[in-house]
Design a protein around this motif. Structure first.
Motif, PDB file in Angstrom:
ATOM      1  N   THR A   5       7.240  -3.643 -20.041  1.00 57.33           N
ATOM      2  CA  THR A   5       7.630  -4.223 -18.753  1.00 57.33           C
ATOM      3  C   THR A   5       8.480  -5.470 -18.939  1.00 57.33           C
ATOM      4  OG1 THR A   5       5.480  -3.481 -17.945  1.00 57.33           O
ATOM      5  CG2 THR A   5       6.765  -4.952 -16.519  1.00 57.33           C
ATOM      6  N   VAL A   6       7.994  -6.362 -19.784  1.00 58.57           N
ATOM      7  CA  VAL A   6       8.699  -7.622 -20.015  1.00 58.57           C
ATOM      8  C   VAL A   6      10.089  -7.363 -20.590  1.00 58.57           C
ATOM      9  CG1 VAL A   6       8.692  -9.759 -21.316  1.00 58.57           C
ATOM     10  CG2 VAL A   6       6.571  -8.911 -20.320  1.00 58.57           C
ATOM     11  N   ALA A   7      10.139  -6.503 -21.605  1.00 59.86           N
ATOM     12  CA  ALA A   7      11.415  -6.205 -22.245  1.00 59.86           C
ATOM     13  C   ALA A   7      12.380  -5.549 -21.255  1.00 59.86           C
ATOM     14  CB  ALA A   7      11.192  -5.299 -23.445  1.00 59.86           C
ATOM     15  N   ASP A   8      11.844  -4.700 -20.393  1.00 54.58           N
ATOM     16  CA  ASP A   8      12.683  -4.089 -19.365  1.00 54.58           C
ATOM     17  C   ASP A   8      13.387  -5.145 -18.532  1.00 54.58           C
ATOM     18  OD1 ASP A   8      12.115  -1.507 -20.057  1.00 54.58           O
ATOM     19  OD2 ASP A   8      10.644  -1.142 -18.487  1.00 54.58           O
ATOM     20  N   ARG A   9      12.587  -6.072 -18.056  1.00 54.61           N
ATOM     21  CA  ARG A   9      13.134  -7.108 -17.190  1.00 54.61           C
ATOM     22  C   ARG A   9      14.163  -7.945 -17.927  1.00 54.61           C
ATOM     23  NH1 ARG A   9       8.634  -8.542 -14.675  1.00 54.61           N
ATOM     24  NH2 ARG A   9       7.943  -9.682 -16.501  1.00 54.61           N
ATOM     25  N   LEU A  10      13.838  -8.317 -19.150  1.00 56.64           N
ATOM     26  CA  LEU A  10      14.734  -9.166 -19.927  1.00 56.64           C
ATOM     27  C   LEU A  10      16.025  -8.435 -20.286  1.00 56.64           C
ATOM     28  CD1 LEU A  10      12.234 -11.048 -22.245  1.00 56.64           C
ATOM     29  CD2 LEU A  10      13.445 -11.907 -20.243  1.00 56.64           C
ATOM     30  N   GLU A  11      15.887  -7.152 -20.546  1.00 58.06           N
ATOM     31  CA  GLU A  11      17.081  -6.370 -20.875  1.00 58.06           C
ATOM     32  C   GLU A  11      17.994  -6.289 -19.651  1.00 58.06           C
ATOM     33  OE1 GLU A  11      16.322  -2.321 -21.922  1.00 58.06           O
ATOM     34  OE2 GLU A  11      17.910  -2.296 -23.433  1.00 58.06           O
ATOM     35  N   LEU A  12      17.353  -6.134 -18.500  1.00 58.71           N
ATOM     36  CA  LEU A  12      18.109  -6.072 -17.246  1.00 58.71           C
ATOM     37  C   LEU A  12      18.862  -7.377 -17.000  1.00 58.71           C
ATOM     38  CD1 LEU A  12      18.226  -3.701 -15.298  1.00 58.71           C
ATOM     39  CD2 LEU A  12      16.712  -4.963 -13.762  1.00 58.71           C
ATOM     40  N   LEU A  13      18.280  -8.466 -17.428  1.00 55.77           N
ATOM     41  CA  LEU A  13      18.921  -9.772 -17.272  1.00 55.77           C
ATOM     42  C   LEU A  13      19.957 -10.010 -18.363  1.00 55.77           C
ATOM     43  CD1 LEU A  13      15.880 -12.096 -16.406  1.00 55.77           C
ATOM     44  CD2 LEU A  13      17.728 -11.397 -14.875  1.00 55.77           C
ATOM     45  N   GLY A  14      20.002  -9.105 -19.330  1.00 53.84           N
ATOM     46  CA  GLY A  14      20.940  -9.295 -20.441  1.00 53.84           C
ATOM     47  C   GLY A  14      20.478 -10.351 -21.428  1.00 53.84           C
ATOM     48  N   ALA A  15      19.194 -10.643 -21.396  1.00 54.26           N
ATOM     49  CA  ALA A  15      18.673 -11.697 -22.269  1.00 54.26           C
ATOM     50  C   ALA A  15      18.270 -11.151 -23.634  1.00 54.26           C
ATOM     51  CB  ALA A  15      17.489 -12.393 -21.605  1.00 54.26           C
ATOM     52  N   ALA A  75      12.200 -17.767 -32.397  1.00 49.79           N
ATOM     53  CA  ALA A  75      11.512 -18.295 -33.576  1.00 49.79           C
ATOM     54  C   ALA A  75      11.417 -17.268 -34.700  1.00 49.79           C
ATOM     55  CB  ALA A  75      10.110 -18.757 -33.185  1.00 49.79           C
ATOM     56  N   GLY A  76      11.106 -16.037 -34.333  1.00 51.81           N
ATOM     57  CA  GLY A  76      10.798 -15.061 -35.365  1.00 51.81           C
ATOM     58  C   GLY A  76      11.844 -14.003 -35.611  1.00 51.81           C
ATOM     59  N   GLY A  77      13.049 -14.244 -35.104  1.00 49.62           N
ATOM     60  CA  GLY A  77      14.100 -13.263 -35.307  1.00 49.62           C
ATOM     61  C   GLY A  77      13.788 -11.966 -34.600  1.00 49.62           C
ATOM     62  N   PRO A  78      14.547 -10.918 -34.865  1.00 48.56           N
ATOM     63  CA  PRO A  78      14.332  -9.617 -34.235  1.00 48.56           C
ATOM     64  C   PRO A  78      12.931  -9.087 -34.535  1.00 48.56           C
ATOM     65  CG  PRO A  78      16.437  -9.658 -35.367  1.00 48.56           C
ATOM     66  CD  PRO A  78      15.725 -10.908 -35.736  1.00 48.56           C
ATOM     67  N   LEU A  79      12.331  -8.480 -33.560  1.00 51.03           N
ATOM     68  CA  LEU A  79      10.973  -7.973 -33.691  1.00 51.03           C
ATOM     69  C   LEU A  79      10.858  -6.604 -33.028  1.00 51.03           C
ATOM     70  CD1 LEU A  79       8.713 -11.034 -32.745  1.00 51.03           C
ATOM     71  CD2 LEU A  79       8.938  -9.967 -34.986  1.00 51.03           C
ATOM     72  N   SER A  80       9.963  -5.802 -33.525  1.00 52.29           N
ATOM     73  CA  SER A  80       9.648  -4.575 -32.810  1.00 52.29           C
ATOM     74  C   SER A  80       8.716  -4.938 -31.655  1.00 52.29           C
ATOM     75  CB  SER A  80       8.952  -3.584 -33.727  1.00 52.29           C
ATOM     76  OG  SER A  80       7.606  -3.928 -33.896  1.00 52.29           O
ATOM     77  N   GLN A  81       8.608  -4.036 -30.716  1.00 52.87           N
ATOM     78  CA  GLN A  81       7.797  -4.351 -29.557  1.00 52.87           C
ATOM     79  C   GLN A  81       6.323  -4.488 -29.918  1.00 52.87           C
ATOM     80  OE1 GLN A  81      10.648  -2.084 -26.275  1.00 52.87           O
ATOM     81  NE2 GLN A  81       8.441  -1.782 -26.250  1.00 52.87           N
ATOM     82  N   LEU A  82       5.895  -3.684 -30.854  1.00 56.22           N
ATOM     83  CA  LEU A  82       4.499  -3.768 -31.262  1.00 56.22           C
ATOM     84  C   LEU A  82       4.201  -5.100 -31.926  1.00 56.22           C
ATOM     85  CD1 LEU A  82       1.899  -2.121 -31.280  1.00 56.22           C
ATOM     86  CD2 LEU A  82       2.439  -1.453 -33.612  1.00 56.22           C
ATOM     87  N   GLU A  83       5.104  -5.532 -32.778  1.00 53.99           N
ATOM     88  CA  GLU A  83       4.932  -6.837 -33.410  1.00 53.99           C
ATOM     89  C   GLU A  83       4.869  -7.932 -32.351  1.00 53.99           C
ATOM     90  OE1 GLU A  83       7.363  -5.989 -37.590  1.00 53.99           O
ATOM     91  OE2 GLU A  83       8.442  -6.621 -35.794  1.00 53.99           O
ATOM     92  N   ALA A  84       5.755  -7.818 -31.375  1.00 52.83           N
ATOM     93  CA  ALA A  84       5.764  -8.798 -30.293  1.00 52.83           C
ATOM     94  C   ALA A  84       4.434  -8.787 -29.553  1.00 52.83           C
ATOM     95  CB  ALA A  84       6.914  -8.509 -29.335  1.00 52.83           C
TER      96      ALA A  84
END
Lengths: 146, 146
Positions: free
Chosen positions: A70-80, A48-57
DNA sequence: GGCAACCGTTCTGACCGTGAACGGTCCCGT
DNA sequence: ACGGGACCGTTCACGGTCAGAACGGTTGCC
């Protein structure tokens, strides 16, 4: 003389318990995709909001920045999602949704709609749409995603 | 070609997030009374279903029996419930609601309705009643309390 | 050039809930 | 009568989730 009003007749209360049931079932479904509820929240946010910094997220999700890690780690690992340092400000990690992430999110949406059908099976069609409309209104009113 | 359907447009999803917000607020309010959400669940159950054994309560609430111990402990300490061994079967602990428990529950109901008003402030009256009606229907359909 | 503010990451700790193990109690067959 | 198995409640150890403090790297300002 007793019981001013049976408590479970509170809208908020029912909303809470029903919400718990709904998330529990949703969690079970997306587990097959290797996802947890917060993951879906972040993915949705990114679409919805395009690219975001982690703090914004973190602010948008109403959680601590450390949780986003943690969340970003997992998602990055999934290639998402892809993480990349903002060239203009190398402190920030830009989170962007990948095509795999898009696809994953679409499968989530599919699962969610299956769940909707199952969960609201005992409602007739006008009730369903009215419910959805009202919930959307409330969500917007309380500053929730989308 | 992309995004089959924006995910948060799922009823279940919205139900989940809104439910979380609602319970969070509710939790904050009843904290002043020394109560936690599960406590209210048990109190409500006792008022509706008369005296219950802890195991019966656990099943009705969908939680582990060991959790009922904790909740009952706290409520007994507050004088909201009485625990007494069933004379006919001394293994069972009969939980009964005291008058203080009744009073406490009434105050919870009050808090809940305040919250309802605040939470659904942006809905008009027909919407509110329709929502409540539908949620009640869903709750019943999914075997939730009352 | 130095210092404060900022972002992300790691780590520690609180909280909530389940499941396993245990003691006391009841029921049933023998 | 009595012994074993099922049952109830309680305690304990554990996993999962999340927030908050502490730290390193980076930036902007004075």
């Amino acid at each position: 003389m007793n019981s001013v009003s049976p408590l479970p007749s509170s809208t908020s209360f029912r909303l809470g318990t029903l919400g718990a049931v709904a998330t529990a079932r949703f969690t079970a479904r997306i587990a097959a995709l290797g996802l947890k509820p917060k993951d879906v929240g972040l993915l949705t946010l990114l679409r919805a909001g395009g690219p975001l910094s982690q703090l914004e997220a973190a602010k948008a999700m109403g959680v601590a920045p450390s949780l986003v890690v943690t969340v970003a780690d997992r998602l990055e690992l999934l290639g998402a999602v892809r993480r990349l340092r903002d060239p203009g400000d190398r402190r920030r990690q830009q989170l962007t949704l990948t095509q795999q992430g898009q696809a994953l999110l679409d499968r989530c949406a599919g699962a969610a709609h299956e769940l909707d059908a199952e969960f609201t099976a005992e409602l007739d069609e006008p009730e369903r749409t009215a419910l959805d409309r009202t919930l959307a209104k409330l969500a917007a009113a309380h500053g929730l995603p989308a």
